[in-house]
Motif scaffolding. Structure first.
Motif, PDB file in Angstrom:
ATOM      1  N   ALA A  16       0.832  -1.204   0.000  1.00  0.00           N
ATOM      2  CA  ALA A  16       0.000   0.000   0.000  1.00  0.00           C
ATOM      3  C   ALA A  16       0.868   1.256   0.000  1.00  0.00           C
ATOM      4  O   ALA A  16       0.523   2.266  -0.632  1.00  0.00           O
ATOM      5  N   GLN A  17       1.990   1.178   0.687  1.00  0.00           N
ATOM      6  CA  GLN A  17       2.891   2.339   0.762  1.00  0.00           C
ATOM      7  C   GLN A  17       3.466   2.692  -0.612  1.00  0.00           C
ATOM      8  O   GLN A  17       3.578   3.876  -0.959  1.00  0.00           O
ATOM      9  N   VAL A  18       3.804   1.687  -1.405  1.00  0.00           N
ATOM     10  CA  VAL A  18       4.408   1.937  -2.721  1.00  0.00           C
ATOM     11  C   VAL A  18       3.377   1.865  -3.846  1.00  0.00           C
ATOM     12  O   VAL A  18       3.745   1.975  -5.022  1.00  0.00           O
ATOM     13  N   ARG A  19       2.087   1.670  -3.497  1.00  0.00           N
ATOM     14  CA  ARG A  19       0.987   1.658  -4.472  1.00  0.00           C
ATOM     15  C   ARG A  19       1.165   0.574  -5.532  1.00  0.00           C
ATOM     16  O   ARG A  19       1.036   0.817  -6.713  1.00  0.00           O
ATOM     17  N   SER A  20       1.463  -0.652  -5.094  1.00  0.00           N
ATOM     18  CA  SER A  20       1.700  -1.745  -6.038  1.00  0.00           C
ATOM     19  C   SER A  20       0.631  -2.814  -5.874  1.00  0.00           C
ATOM     20  O   SER A  20       0.553  -3.476  -4.828  1.00  0.00           O
ATOM     21  N   PHE A  21      -0.184  -2.996  -6.903  1.00  0.00           N
ATOM     22  CA  PHE A  21      -1.238  -4.017  -6.885  1.00  0.00           C
ATOM     23  C   PHE A  21      -0.650  -5.424  -6.852  1.00  0.00           C
ATOM     24  O   PHE A  21      -1.069  -6.279  -6.067  1.00  0.00           O
ATOM     25  N   ASN A  22       0.341  -5.695  -7.702  1.00  0.00           N
ATOM     26  CA  ASN A  22       0.950  -7.028  -7.759  1.00  0.00           C
ATOM     27  C   ASN A  22       1.641  -7.385  -6.444  1.00  0.00           C
ATOM     28  O   ASN A  22       1.577  -8.527  -5.973  1.00  0.00           O
ATOM     29  N   PHE A  23       2.322  -6.403  -5.845  1.00  0.00           N
ATOM     30  CA  PHE A  23       2.986  -6.603  -4.561  1.00  0.00           C
ATOM     31  C   PHE A  23       1.948  -6.927  -3.488  1.00  0.00           C
ATOM     32  O   PHE A  23       2.158  -7.789  -2.632  1.00  0.00           O
ATOM     33  N   MET A  24       0.796  -6.236  -3.553  1.00  0.00           N
ATOM     34  CA  MET A  24      -0.245  -6.471  -2.546  1.00  0.00           C
ATOM     35  C   MET A  24      -0.823  -7.876  -2.679  1.00  0.00           C
ATOM     36  O   MET A  24      -1.131  -8.525  -1.667  1.00  0.00           O
ATOM     37  N   ILE A  25      -0.965  -8.370  -3.903  1.00  0.00           N
ATOM     38  CA  ILE A  25      -1.433  -9.753  -4.078  1.00  0.00           C
ATOM     39  C   ILE A  25      -0.454 -10.723  -3.427  1.00  0.00           C
ATOM     40  O   ILE A  25      -0.861 -11.667  -2.727  1.00  0.00           O
ATOM     41  N   GLY A  26       0.856 -10.495  -3.631  1.00  0.00           N
ATOM     42  CA  GLY A  26       1.859 -11.352  -2.998  1.00  0.00           C
ATOM     43  C   GLY A  26       1.766 -11.307  -1.484  1.00  0.00           C
ATOM     44  O   GLY A  26       1.870 -12.339  -0.799  1.00  0.00           O
ATOM     45  N   GLY A  27       1.557 -10.101  -0.931  1.00  0.00           N
ATOM     46  CA  GLY A  27       1.402  -9.973   0.514  1.00  0.00           C
ATOM     47  C   GLY A  27       0.170 -10.684   1.025  1.00  0.00           C
ATOM     48  O   GLY A  27       0.201 -11.323   2.085  1.00  0.00           O
ATOM     49  N   ARG A  28      -0.941 -10.603   0.269  1.00  0.00           N
ATOM     50  CA  ARG A  28      -2.160 -11.285   0.679  1.00  0.00           C
ATOM     51  C   ARG A  28      -1.993 -12.796   0.668  1.00  0.00           C
ATOM     52  O   ARG A  28      -2.594 -13.511   1.472  1.00  0.00           O
ATOM     53  N   VAL A  29      -1.185 -13.298  -0.249  1.00  0.00           N
ATOM     54  CA  VAL A  29      -0.924 -14.732  -0.299  1.00  0.00           C
ATOM     55  C   VAL A  29      -0.183 -15.183   0.962  1.00  0.00           C
ATOM     56  O   VAL A  29      -0.535 -16.189   1.596  1.00  0.00           O
ATOM     57  N   VAL A  30       0.859 -14.428   1.344  1.00  0.00           N
ATOM     58  CA  VAL A  30       1.606 -14.770   2.560  1.00  0.00           C
ATOM     59  C   VAL A  30       0.709 -14.648   3.783  1.00  0.00           C
ATOM     60  O   VAL A  30       0.722 -15.496   4.689  1.00  0.00           O
ATOM     61  N   LEU A  31      -0.082 -13.570   3.821  1.00  0.00           N
ATOM     62  CA  LEU A  31      -1.009 -13.376   4.930  1.00  0.00           C
ATOM     63  C   LEU A  31      -1.991 -14.538   5.029  1.00  0.00           C
ATOM     64  O   LEU A  31      -2.330 -15.003   6.128  1.00  0.00           O
ATOM     65  N   ALA A  32      -2.417 -15.035   3.872  1.00  0.00           N
ATOM     66  CA  ALA A  32      -3.350 -16.165   3.854  1.00  0.00           C
ATOM     67  C   ALA A  32      -2.725 -17.421   4.442  1.00  0.00           C
ATOM     68  O   ALA A  32      -3.412 -18.212   5.103  1.00  0.00           O
ATOM     69  N   LEU A  33      -1.421 -17.625   4.214  1.00  0.00           N
ATOM     70  CA  LEU A  33      -0.756 -18.808   4.756  1.00  0.00           C
ATOM     71  C   LEU A  33      -0.852 -18.835   6.285  1.00  0.00           C
ATOM     72  O   LEU A  33      -1.051 -19.886   6.896  1.00  0.00           O
ATOM     73  N   GLY A  34      -0.699 -17.655   6.901  1.00  0.00           N
ATOM     74  CA  GLY A  34      -0.842 -17.580   8.352  1.00  0.00           C
ATOM     75  C   GLY A  34      -2.277 -17.736   8.795  1.00  0.00           C
ATOM     76  O   GLY A  34      -2.575 -18.405   9.793  1.00  0.00           O
ATOM     77  N   ASP A  35      -3.188 -17.133   8.039  1.00  0.00           N
ATOM     78  CA  ASP A  35      -4.604 -17.204   8.387  1.00  0.00           C
ATOM     79  C   ASP A  35      -5.126 -18.624   8.303  1.00  0.00           C
ATOM     80  O   ASP A  35      -5.993 -19.037   9.078  1.00  0.00           O
ATOM     81  N   ILE A  36      -4.587 -19.393   7.360  1.00  0.00           N
ATOM     82  CA  ILE A  36      -4.987 -20.794   7.204  1.00  0.00           C
ATOM     83  C   ILE A  36      -4.753 -21.563   8.501  1.00  0.00           C
ATOM     84  O   ILE A  36      -5.606 -22.322   8.973  1.00  0.00           O
ATOM     85  N   ALA A  37      -3.583 -21.352   9.082  1.00  0.00           N
ATOM     86  CA  ALA A  37      -3.236 -22.093  10.304  1.00  0.00           C
ATOM     87  C   ALA A  37      -4.075 -21.648  11.496  1.00  0.00           C
ATOM     88  O   ALA A  37      -4.538 -22.479  12.297  1.00  0.00           O
ATOM     89  N   THR A  38      -4.299 -20.335  11.626  1.00  0.00           N
ATOM     90  CA  THR A  38      -4.982 -19.828  12.818  1.00  0.00           C
ATOM     91  C   THR A  38      -6.479 -20.105  12.797  1.00  0.00           C
ATOM     92  O   THR A  38      -7.080 -20.326  13.853  1.00  0.00           O
ATOM     93  N   GLN A  39      -7.106 -20.101  11.617  1.00  0.00           N
ATOM     94  CA  GLN A  39      -8.551 -20.323  11.551  1.00  0.00           C
ATOM     95  C   GLN A  39      -8.939 -21.656  12.182  1.00  0.00           C
ATOM     96  O   GLN A  39      -9.855 -21.733  12.998  1.00  0.00           O
TER      97      GLN A  39
END
Length: 530
Positions: free
Chosen positions: A144-167
């Motif tokens: 969000a800081q660098v305004r990159s859509f592709n970068f944000m998708i990559g971040g959401r993927v990593v975030l999802a990996l953690g969310d998978i375990a915690t859910q």
């Protein structure tokens, strides 16, 4: 020899152990084992006491704080849909792809995560998951800081990996501390209420932080700080859980005598493939109701902007209210389910309320009609998660694979979400950013939840295995022998047929997951070429 209480009879009997050793069968909680040693001292170690209520309540409070932090982060992206589209220069299809990227990772990895949680235990899994979730949130904030859509998708993927375990881990922890009709629904509801409060704060303040700071990236950085607090809480719970398991005996279900476990000695693939048909009935309802709720929430803020003709901040408050206003009802619902059961009736009530709400969204032209739809939705939504999750737990023969069972529920919901999000994103672009065609999809899904819930009510009158979900606490405690008998008959008398039904349902799940992968790939291709 040892005096042993046999659950299949109403009287104790003496059983001669082999080679002079004492043998103790699994006992219901609060029963006393009396060793008889033929004149010699018993060498059995002292039995651990059961965990007191105070320790259980502390576990609930700490886990609920973890839920508060993760729900905060989960509510901000959908609340900032219009802002993200402007700042990242993306269309509705690409925004749907951003949301679906997390669902895509969940659909791929949630089943292995459920098996792993059953094997390792919820407390250990949630520590690893939250660390990864925080790292992913840092990547999203940086994007969000660098305004990159592709970068944000990559971040959401990593975030999802953690969310998978915690859910999965959060509810696996509760299933090992509380049996059905004996505190599981109540503690689950309290945790979900805390999650609603966290989601409300995150959704309501997302656009406020963005406007006041002048940089929408600060919304995501605040989420990072909240996640750091969540990590500290997670580590605290891991320490607490370790001490509790060292001091106290495992909890047993007072109705059936089943010993509740947080982790298994091995991967139990067979039990996962043979989940009962009643479990799949609950999953069928969740497929429609939960998917309606999640996809509607994704677009609620932007829809409120259009229908109420207000700015993003006011729309954020409206959508936060509609999504989380019912938090005060959830704990009472949990207590009701523990005492009075009637889970299928509550599903029907929730499904009908969801359908009425989506019908108003689809056909009401005035702001008053849309406001009424939001109000009905908020009320109906409060009945969904607690009822569904408790019904999943109650429908299962083996608590040891609850993590895997809940993972199946998430896999189905996320697979449907991917397909519907991609399709509705394309429909919205085709309608020049209008929700005219999109809301018809919501209406169809809500109608599906009504149809399934009515069928479940009819089936519950004919089948005791499904009618079991309607039992009150008094009925469940008084008919534990019937439950154990049905469990034995399910596996032995009708074993071949029941195993076939379970495997067919599981195969259908795999087909649905593969279909969601195809939808995601199609969305990725068309989104980047638009």
């Amino acid at each position: 020899m040892t005096l042993v209480y046999n659950m299949d009879q109403d009287r104790p009997h003496a059983q001669q152990p082999p080679d002079g050793d004492s043998v103790i069968e699994k006992l219901p909680p609060n029963d006393v084992v009396v060793p008889i040693t033929n004149g010699s001292e018993s060498s059995l170690p002292p039995t651990k006491p059961p965990a007191p209520l105070t320790w259980k309540l502390i576990a609930v409070v700490i886990t609920s704080l973890i839920r508060f932090g993760s729900s905060w982060s989960g509510g901000i992206t959908s609340a900032m849909k219009s802002t993200l589209k402007k700042k990242l220069a993306i269309n509705n299809k690409q925004f749907a792809l951003l949301e679906a990227s997390e669902d895509f990772m969940v659909a791929i990895l949630i089943l292995p995560s459920g098996l792993l949680t059953d094997r390792l235990g919820g407390a250990r899994t949630i520590v690893y998951g939250n660390i990864l979730f925080t790292f992913g949130s840092i990547l999203v904030a940086s994007a969000a800081q660098v305004r990159s859509f592709n970068f944000m998708i990559g971040g959401r993927v990593v975030l999802a990996l953690g969310d998978i375990a915690t859910q999965v881990a959060q509810y696996k922890i509760f299933s090992s501390w509380f049996p059905p009709s004996n505190g599981f629904a109540s503690t689950l509801a309290f945790e979900l209420a805390m999650g609603k409060i966290g989601g409300f704060v995150g959704t309501a303040t997302a656009n406020v932080i963005s406007k006041r700071t002048g940089n929408f990236a600060w919304t995501f950085w605040v989420s990072v700080f909240v996640n750091l607090f969540t990590n500290a809480t997670t580590i605290l719970f891991y320490w607490f859980n370790t001490v509790a398991h060292r001091k106290f005996a495992p909890v047993s279900d007072p109705s059936t005598g089943e010993k509740l476990t947080e982790r298994s000695k091995s991967f139990e693939f067979k039990k996962v493939l043979e989940l009962p048909w009643t479990f799949w009935c609950v999953i069928a309802f969740s497929l429609f109701e939960t998917s309606t709720a999640i996809i509607f929430q994704q677009n609620a803020t932007e829809m409120a902007e259009q229908r109420f003709n207000v700015d993003a901040i006011k729309a954020g408050w409206y959508s936060a209210t509609v999504q989380y206003a019912g938090f005060f009802l959830v704990p009472f619902l949990g207590v009701f389910i523990d005492l009075f059961g009637n889970r299928i009736s509550l599903m029907a009530f929730c499904g009908i309320g969801m359908f009425l709400s989506m019908a108003l969204v689809n056909w009401a032209d005035s702001q008053k009609g849309f406001a009424a739809a939001f109000g009905i939705y908020a009320f109906a939504l409060s009945f969904g998660p607690t009822t569904i999750i408790d019904s999943i737990r109650t429908s299962m023969w083996h608590q040891s694979v609850f993590g895997s069972a809940y993972a199946i529920k998430i896999a189905i919901n996320n697979s449907i979400n991917i397909i519907v999000r991609i399709v509705t994103g394309a429909l919205q672009d085709y309608d020049d950013n209008s929700y005219r065609r999109v809301v018809r999809v919501y209406l169809f899904l809500a109608a599906g939840s009504v149809v399934v819930s009515v069928l479940l009510i009819l089936l519950s009158w004919r089948s005791i295995d499904l009618g079991y979900l309607q039992w009150t606490r008094k009925q469940r405690f008084g008919k534990g022998d019937i439950w154990n008998e049905r469990k034995e008959r399910y596996h032995e008398d009708n074993g071949a047929r029941n195993r076939c039904i379970s495997k067919v349902c599981f195969a259908g799940l795999i087909v649905l997951i593969l279909g969601s992968w195809c939808a995601y790939i199609w969305g990725a291709i068309t989104g980047h070429n638009s």
